[in-house]
Write an enzyme that holds these catalytic residues in place. Structure first.
Site, PDB file in Angstrom:
ATOM      1  N   HIS A 146       1.477  14.447  -2.882  1.00  0.00           N
ATOM      2  CA  HIS A 146       0.343  15.279  -2.460  1.00  0.00           C
ATOM      3  C   HIS A 146      -0.973  14.504  -2.617  1.00  0.00           C
ATOM      4  CE1 HIS A 146       2.906  19.003  -3.622  1.00  0.00           C
ATOM      5  NE2 HIS A 146       2.814  18.986  -2.311  1.00  0.00           N
ATOM      6  N   LYS A 169       6.688  34.771  -4.231  1.00  0.00           N
ATOM      7  CA  LYS A 169       7.349  33.743  -5.042  1.00  0.00           C
ATOM      8  C   LYS A 169       6.773  33.732  -6.443  1.00  0.00           C
ATOM      9  CE  LYS A 169       8.026  29.972  -1.825  1.00  0.00           C
ATOM     10  NZ  LYS A 169       7.584  28.591  -1.638  1.00  0.00           N
ATOM     11  N   ARG A 176       7.521  13.456   5.067  1.00  0.00           N
ATOM     12  CA  ARG A 176       8.092  12.370   4.255  1.00  0.00           C
ATOM     13  C   ARG A 176       9.275  11.721   4.943  1.00  0.00           C
ATOM     14  NH1 ARG A 176       8.683  16.631  -0.407  1.00  0.00           N
ATOM     15  NH2 ARG A 176       9.292  17.678   1.497  1.00  0.00           N
ATOM     16  N   SER A 180       7.847  18.915  -4.865  1.00  0.00           N
ATOM     17  CA  SER A 180       7.557  19.785  -6.020  1.00  0.00           C
ATOM     18  C   SER A 180       8.843  20.415  -6.532  1.00  0.00           C
ATOM     19  CB  SER A 180       6.581  20.892  -5.629  1.00  0.00           C
ATOM     20  OG  SER A 180       5.349  20.349  -5.252  1.00  0.00           O
TER      21      SER A 180
HETATM   22  O1  PNS Z   1       3.770  23.409   0.290  1.00  0.00           O
HETATM   23  P1  PNS Z   1       4.496  24.387   1.165  1.00  0.00           P
HETATM   24  O2  PNS Z   1       5.086  25.495   0.330  1.00  0.00           O
HETATM   25  O3  PNS Z   1       5.495  23.721   2.057  1.00  0.00           O
HETATM   26  O4  PNS Z   1       3.377  25.061   2.132  1.00  0.00           O
HETATM   27  C1  PNS Z   1       3.713  26.034   3.067  1.00  0.00           C
HETATM   28  C2  PNS Z   1       2.442  26.734   3.575  1.00  0.00           C
HETATM   29  C3  PNS Z   1       1.642  27.305   2.437  1.00  0.00           C
HETATM   30  C4  PNS Z   1       1.587  25.744   4.348  1.00  0.00           C
HETATM   31  C5  PNS Z   1       2.896  27.868   4.572  1.00  0.00           C
HETATM   32  O5  PNS Z   1       3.872  28.651   3.955  1.00  0.00           O
HETATM   33  C6  PNS Z   1       1.741  28.763   4.994  1.00  0.00           C
HETATM   34  O6  PNS Z   1       0.875  28.348   5.724  1.00  0.00           O
HETATM   35  N1  PNS Z   1       1.740  30.023   4.501  1.00  0.00           N
HETATM   36  C7  PNS Z   1       0.700  30.977   4.778  1.00  0.00           C
HETATM   37  C8  PNS Z   1       1.221  32.125   5.620  1.00  0.00           C
HETATM   38  C9  PNS Z   1       1.290  31.714   7.084  1.00  0.00           C
HETATM   39  O7  PNS Z   1       0.289  31.426   7.714  1.00  0.00           O
HETATM   40  N2  PNS Z   1       2.512  31.690   7.606  1.00  0.00           N
HETATM   41  C10 PNS Z   1       2.804  31.270   8.967  1.00  0.00           C
HETATM   42  C11 PNS Z   1       3.190  29.822   8.986  1.00  0.00           C
HETATM   43  S1  PNS Z   1       3.891  29.410  10.505  1.00  0.00           S
END
Ligand code: PNS
Length: 191
Positions: free
Chosen positions: A19, A43, A92, A130
């Protein structure tokens, strides 16, 4: 060229070296980079929102154009509210691509003006996530080099019993239990 303000959204539970590598790369190409930590009530995270916020703040203190924020709800709506025109995500390995592509296209459907930009972290972090860091740390394993030192310290504090048990087992298996008796099935040898 237009000056672009970007949002780097994620869970950051916990922040890893991958990150941080991506934040540093993003900070070089965007005028402003907002690291947005998702407040996800579904979560149960290992680190509270406040802990993740503090860790990321410390880790990015040297980057003047990086800001740490938290958000909830739709990412595209949050991006709009902070006037970010770009979303930064890390890829990645090929395995990330499918999920990231799906998410980028859904976000484009929701907000066509918001562009997603993918960047690769240094290849030495290509296997670091993570989730795996949490898994290794929960079993008391070493996470040095995978996460910044402040995060490593926080993991040790949070998971002290796991680390203690792991260290004792290591000592015992190398024949140096420091005079302590460790009673687990594994150690009972038949004579
Ligand atoms: O680090 P992560 O958990 O892979 O991040 C995922 C994240 C937070 C970018 C994604 O879950 C997100 O944007 N969530 C917010 C809700 C949302 O907009 N969902 C639609 C995504 S297509």
């Amino acid at each position: 060229m237009n000056k672009v303000s970007a949002l780097y959204p994620g869970s950051f539970d916990p922040p890893t070296n991958g990150h941080l590598d991506l934040i540093e790369r993003g900070a070089k190409i965007f005028e402003e980079l907002v690291v947005g930590i998702l407040r996800n009530s579904e979560k149960i995270p290992m680190f509270s929102l406040a802990e993740r916020f503090e860790m990321l703040k410390t880790l990015t203190a040297h980057l003047e154009n990086v800001r740490i924020e938290t958000f909830h709800g739709l990412m595209v709506e949050y991006a709009k509210s902070i006037e970010a025109t770009c979303v930064l995500r890390g890829i990645r390995a090929v395995s990330d691509y499918e999920y990231e592509l799906q998410m980028a296209l859904m976000n484009r459907k929701l907000e066509p003006t918001l562009e997603t930009v993918f960047m690769m972290p240094a290849d030495k972090y290509s296997y670091v996530s993570s989730r795996l860091v949490r898994e290794v740390a929960q079993a008391g394993g070493p996470v040095k080099g995978l996460v910044p030192e402040v995060v490593e310290q926080k993991l040790r504090e949070k998971l002290e019993p796991a680390y203690k048990f792991h260290d004792e087992m290591q000592q015992a298996s190398s024949g140096n239990s420091g005079g302590k008796e460790i009673t687990t099935k594994k150690r009972k040898k038949k004579s």
